[in-house]
Design an enzyme around this catalytic site. Structure first.
Site, short mmCIF file in Angstrom:
data_model
loop_
_atom_site.label_atom_id
_atom_site.label_comp_id
_atom_site.label_asym_id
_atom_site.label_seq_id
_atom_site.Cartn_x
_atom_site.Cartn_y
_atom_site.Cartn_z
N ASP A 1 0.85 -1.21 0.00
CA ASP A 1 0.00 0.00 0.00
C ASP A 1 0.88 1.26 0.00
O ASP A 1 2.04 1.20 -0.38
CB ASP A 1 -0.96 -0.02 1.20
CG ASP A 1 -0.20 -0.19 2.52
OD1 ASP A 1 1.05 -0.17 2.51
OD2 ASP A 1 -0.87 -0.31 3.57
N ASP A 2 0.34 2.37 0.43
CA ASP A 2 1.07 3.63 0.36
C ASP A 2 1.92 3.87 1.60
O ASP A 2 2.07 5.00 2.05
CB ASP A 2 0.09 4.80 0.21
CG ASP A 2 -0.85 4.57 -0.94
OD1 ASP A 2 -0.40 4.00 -1.94
OD2 ASP A 2 -2.04 4.94 -0.83
#
Ligand code: WTA
Length: 694
Positions: A564-565
């Site tokens: 993810d980020d």
């Protein structure tokens, strides 16, 4: 359940000839020798070690594991019964739903049971005869500076603070923010909150004042506990100034915190030199010591909140991960015991700071619940030199040493002589956490630090999981350097594809968990919807970890890192959005896009692309300003490695930044930029490449 893929894999492992009694001691690993293939590189446990281990063979593990997934309620309630419950729970797993499609996600363990984690960590051990055992060794920043507390003494200190907190009006359910370095006062403060049912929120003392403001505004504490300053190596950091700024700034949205309890850390700064707000600030040493050393416990429900710990997510706003009391207590204690093969004579040192989850579960709660002797260290690992860790190991005869790959890699660079000049004879078990450990670092840790005698527990888990999820059990299994091996009892990992279908056998994909475990987070403070969206919506029916993972032919799990980020810098989770929002707050920065790059020591580093406000030139001064903006808004640990000036960012026609391309440019894979046809303006790319070393 028994037909689970990993169960099948493990069944076949258990039949291999290195089963119980037959484990042969061959140091398959020789320093520097590269294995033919990582997944075939088995490191066998020492037969003597295995014989005495809590889990002595793959068969024993399988037997316990199977029971834990077939009958979780029975399995966990047996462990829960070791602790003191004022009132027994109504049901082990009272209610559980991990499938958002069926309504709200709700996890409860031991609901209706009344207990107290501080009582179980301290009073229970004192009552059992461990009152004079050392609970806590403290090593100061300067060699020679130290202290210790027995269980009895720790309990007294905790009681005094608990009484004080009650006296100033802190009640069950109230939040208390703790912003302290690794002094004895940090675990004391956590335990004192727990004793009176207050919810602690420890903020890592490396966070900036702005980050502290965010957290204070979110959990609205009654009291903030801090100290005036701390020495880290040769630096003195004025923590109280940071708190002062945060309190001044956070009054806008909260009823102002009217009490700041400050510990005077004399060796760093005297009280005379400390800035003071009369009526709000109080010296710990003056006000706490007048209170009685006994304090009545607040019995709380197993599902009453114990703490909130903030962690990074995909937006700039940190997530307040909420853990409750009963399940967390049982889970942190039992995972600690098994993953480190804990024995009562162990001296245990976890190098993590209590400001992170590792410090909550495996500096404070897990070990103390087991009556262990723990060590905490105020300073940094390279002060006065790179041998400090091993100096400390020898000084206290540390037997279990638990740290992060980043520390291993940084010490590895300094050379073996810093290690080998110390004996390290006491070491028995090693552990790592926070990020994938590369096989080279694993091997160095194993061979040089552990003299090829100590198993390494490479523990995979998260702030959200409360405790270990995938981890070796020392002595039970042959290890593979770089693999976290197999799930802990009660944990059912599944690997899913993009569509959320479970993949079986040898595979790679997204790491999820099926069904709940006692240490699971129950919600995000004040935002149950975000909780469901983040963890349960991506793959309905499962908890989604945010990590990628593969499983090899023998069923071993290999964590590949965040998908993810989130960027993992030295084991610290940092959201790309957090860094971007800090950069954009600079008046000269128009836009920012942050990606991860590989970093030899930190695992990952932060690489930031910035576009500037029209007409503003990019120069060295601005570069420094941008970096210091990130330091001030988040903390030094989040400072970008590189600021790359971008006249334009690569965007699709709909305006989305194409990070895939930015990642390639950041990692200098310039021949492999990939398809750029979706870009609104492909000429941006050569321009960016030309500015690579600007
Ligand atoms: C990463 C720290 C590989 C992972 C306890 C996870 C790991 C994130 C390991 C959680 C490991 C943690 N091997 N990766 N042994 N342990 N991670 O919340 O990406 O600070 O999602 O908890 O660290 O970080 P957190």
């Amino acid at each position: 359940v028994a037909s689970h893929d990993h169960l099948r894999h493990m069944d076949s492992m258990a039949q291999l000839p290195f089963g119980a009694g037959k484990i042969s001691h061959h140091n398959a690993v020789i320093l520097g020798e590269a294995p033919a293939s990582e997944e075939n590189d088995l490191v066998f446990p020492n037969a003597e070690f295995s014989k005495k281990a809590l889990v002595s063979s793959p068969e024993k593990y399988m037997e316990m594991y199977k029971r834990s997934v077939v009958d979780p309620a029975g399995f966990w309630s047996e462990f829960a019964s070791e602790f003191y419950w004022k009132k027994k729970w109504v049901r082990e797993v009272f209610s559980e739903n991990l499938d958002v499609r069926k309504g709200n996600v709700k996890i409860e363990w031991f609901k209706g049971g009344k207990t107290n984690i501080c009582h179980n960590a301290l009073d229970r051990n004192v009552e059992a005869g461990s009152g004079d055992k050392v609970a806590l060794y403290w090593e100061g920043n300067e060699p020679g500076q130290d202290g210790k507390l027995t269980y009895k003494e720790l309990l007294k200190n905790v009681c005094q603070l608990a009484n004080y907190l009650r006296h100033v009006g802190v009640r069950k359910g109230d939040a208390v923010v703790i912003y302290l370095p690794m002094l004895m006062q940090l675990p004391i403060a956590m335990l004192a909150c727990a004793r009176i049912g207050a919810v602690h929120s420890v903020v890592f003392a490396g966070f900036s004042s702005d980050s502290l403001v965010q957290r204070i505004e979110d959990c609205k504490p009654k009291v903030v506990i801090t100290c005036n300053a701390v020495c880290r190596g040769s630096k003195v950091i004025h923590l109280k100034d940071i708190v002062d700024n945060a309190l001044a700034d956070s009054t806008k949205n909260v009823d102002s915190v009217d009490l700041c309890l400050t510990y005077e850390n004399k060796s760093a700064l005297s009280r005379e030199e400390t800035k003071w707000t009369k009526g709000r600030d109080f010296w710990w040493q003056d006000v706490v010591s007048v209170f009685p050393t006994e304090c009545q416990v607040e019995w709380v429900d197993a599902e009453d909140p114990l703490f909130i710990l903030y962690t990074s997510g995909s937006t700039a706003k940190p997530k307040g991960v909420l853990h409750t009391t009963g399940g967390y207590m049982v889970y942190s204690a039992i995972t600690f015991r098994y993953a480190f093969d804990y024995k009562p004579l162990d001296i245990y040192w976890c190098t993590a700071d209590c400001g992170w989850i590792t410090g909550h579960s495996y500096v404070a709660y897990g070990p103390l619940l087991n009556g262990a002797t723990i060590l905490i260290y105020e300073g940094v690992p390279n002060y006065p030199d790179a041998g400090r860790s091993w100096d400390i190991v020898d000084k206290y005869k540390v037997t279990i040493f638990y740290t992060a790959p980043t520390l291993i890699r940084s010490l590895m660079r300094e050379g073996d002589q810093y290690v080998t000049r110390y004996s390290r004879k006491s070491l028995r078990v090693l552990g790592t956490v926070g990020e994938p450990i590369n096989p080279t670092a694993w091997r160095w840790f194993f061979n040089v630090v552990g003299n090829a005698q100590c198993p390494i527990s490479d523990t995979w888990w998260q702030t959200e999981t409360g405790g270990f999820m995938i981890t070796p059990l020392p002595g039970a299994w042959p290890q593979k350097p770089g693999s976290a091996t197999f799930p802990f009892f009660g944990v059912q990992p599944v690997i899913v594809d993009e569509k959320g279908n479970e993949i079986i056998g040898e595979c790679s994909g997204y790491l999820c968990i099926k069904t709940s475990w006692p240490g699971a987070l129950r919600t995000l403070h004040g935002d149950h919807e975000r909780y469901e969206t983040t963890y349960f919506k991506p793959f309905p029916g499962y908890y989604f970890s945010g990590d990628g993972c593969s499983r090899d032919k023998d069923g071993y799990y290999w964590i590949t890192g965040r998908v993810d980020d989130v960027i993992n810098v030295s084991g610290h989770r940092i959201g790309t959005a957090e860094v971007e929002s800090a950069l954009i707050s600079h008046p000269k920065c128009a836009e920012a896009a942050v990606v991860a790059i590989e970093h030899e020591v930190k695992g990952q580093g932060i690489y930031a692309f910035v576009t500037l406000v029209k007409g503003v030139p990019f120069n060295e001064e601005l570069r420094k300003e941008l970096i210091s903006t990130v330091r001030n808004q988040i903390g030094s640990f989040a400072a970008p490695e590189k600021i790359h000036w971008a006249p334009e960012l690569p965007k699709t026609r709909s305006g989305k930044i194409m990070r895939r391309i930015l990642r390639k440019i950041a990692s200098k894979q310039l021949d492999d930029i990939g398809d750029t046809s979706a870009l609104a303006d492909p000429s941006v790319i050569p321009q960016l490449i030309a500015l690579c070393d600007h």
